[in-house]
Design an enzyme around this catalytic site. Structure first.
Site, PDB file in Angstrom:
ATOM      1  N   LEU A  11      10.234   1.865 -28.542  1.00 42.78           N
ATOM      2  CA  LEU A  11       9.195   1.369 -27.882  1.00 42.78           C
ATOM      3  C   LEU A  11       9.665   1.258 -26.368  1.00 42.78           C
ATOM      4  O   LEU A  11       9.008   1.024 -25.577  1.00 42.78           O
ATOM      5  CB  LEU A  11       8.741   0.105 -28.175  1.00 42.78           C
ATOM      6  CG  LEU A  11       8.100  -0.141 -29.618  1.00 42.78           C
ATOM      7  CD1 LEU A  11       7.757  -1.625 -29.814  1.00 42.78           C
ATOM      8  CD2 LEU A  11       6.755   0.934 -29.779  1.00 42.78           C
ATOM      9  N   SER A  12      11.023   1.512 -26.181  1.00 45.32           N
ATOM     10  CA  SER A  12      11.532   1.480 -24.887  1.00 45.32           C
ATOM     11  C   SER A  12      11.333   2.724 -23.701  1.00 45.32           C
ATOM     12  O   SER A  12      12.034   3.669 -24.170  1.00 45.32           O
ATOM     13  CB  SER A  12      13.122   1.376 -24.892  1.00 45.32           C
ATOM     14  OG  SER A  12      13.761   1.424 -23.748  1.00 45.32           O
ATOM     15  N   PRO A  13      10.709   2.344 -22.634  1.00 40.03           N
ATOM     16  CA  PRO A  13      10.525   3.490 -21.870  1.00 40.03           C
ATOM     17  C   PRO A  13      11.783   4.055 -21.096  1.00 40.03           C
ATOM     18  O   PRO A  13      11.779   5.051 -20.862  1.00 40.03           O
ATOM     19  CB  PRO A  13       9.614   2.657 -20.566  1.00 40.03           C
ATOM     20  CG  PRO A  13       9.877   1.396 -20.834  1.00 40.03           C
ATOM     21  CD  PRO A  13      10.314   1.237 -22.323  1.00 40.03           C
ATOM     22  N   THR A  15      14.607   4.040 -22.626  1.00 37.83           N
ATOM     23  CA  THR A  15      15.366   4.880 -23.803  1.00 37.83           C
ATOM     24  C   THR A  15      14.750   6.323 -23.546  1.00 37.83           C
ATOM     25  O   THR A  15      15.204   7.282 -23.836  1.00 37.83           O
ATOM     26  CB  THR A  15      15.111   4.204 -25.093  1.00 37.83           C
ATOM     27  OG1 THR A  15      15.942   3.120 -25.112  1.00 37.83           O
ATOM     28  CG2 THR A  15      15.981   5.179 -26.164  1.00 37.83           C
TER      29      THR A  15
END
Length: 199
Positions: A11-13, A15
């Site tokens: 869910l990490s932008p 990443t």
């Protein structure tokens, strides 16, 4: 041969914005990677972090500006507020865990494909068909999304415990076999320099 433990959330932008930079660094140095998807909200809770929605407005505004600047700088299309975010990260995480165990495809491409589906393509990575499409696109058996769910759940939980024990507190987070820690896509250059013996 050097090794990197890669802790991250699907869910990490940030990443997503890392692209496949880690894989490029690893290839340059002949390093192996263990992919360790985890529950980022649980990691925040365990390590003193604050979920984005609970941060002070000034922090939220800066984060939004930074994400858009990085997107343009790196040439990666980005939906600042994706239609399907937040969503359940477990199905995509379990599929990555199953793919790592099964082998036969490009794991870095799978991870980036899942992140791109969320942040650039407005697709729900909790949806079975989306996860299967990402698996297939990276050269894996799409059926992996239906198998090993219990093992996936167990590994997902273990990854969280390992992250806390080894000092990870965000995503993406890279830890070398020598215990050096690097947080954020903007630390890939430092990871590269470290593996080169320069820092």
């Amino acid at each position: 041969m050097p090794h990197i433990d890669y802790y991250f959330s699907t869910l990490s932008p940030f990443t997503y914005l890392a692209g496949q930079g880690l894989e490029e660094v690893a290839e340059r140095h002949g390093a192996s990677i263990t992919y360790k998807p985890l529950d980022i909200m649980a990691l925040f809770a365990r390590t003193g972090g604050t979920p984005p929605a609970e941060r002070h407005p000034s922090r939220q505004e800066y984060r939004a500006q930074e994400i858009l600047r990085l997107s343009k700088k790196l040439g990666r299309p980005m939906a600042l507020k994706p239609t399907f975010w937040p969503t359940n990260p477990a199905p995509s995480s379990y599929a990555i865990i199953a793919a790592q165990t099964a082998g036969g495809g490009d794991l870095g491409k799978l991870v980036h494909g899942v992140l791109a589906a969320c942040w650039a393509e407005e697709r729900d990575i909790a949806y079975d068909a989306v996860v299967k499409a990402c698996l297939a696109d990276a050269g894996f058996d799409p059926g992996l999304a239906d198998r090993g769910l219990l093992a996936g759940a167990e590994t997902y939980a273990t990854n969280l415990e390992e992250a806390v024990a080894h000092g990870a507190f965000g995503s993406p987070f890279y830890i070398t076999d020598g215990g050096q820690r690097f947080w954020g896509q903007d630390r890939l250059e430092d990871l590269d320099l470290h593996l080169s013996g320069k820092i």
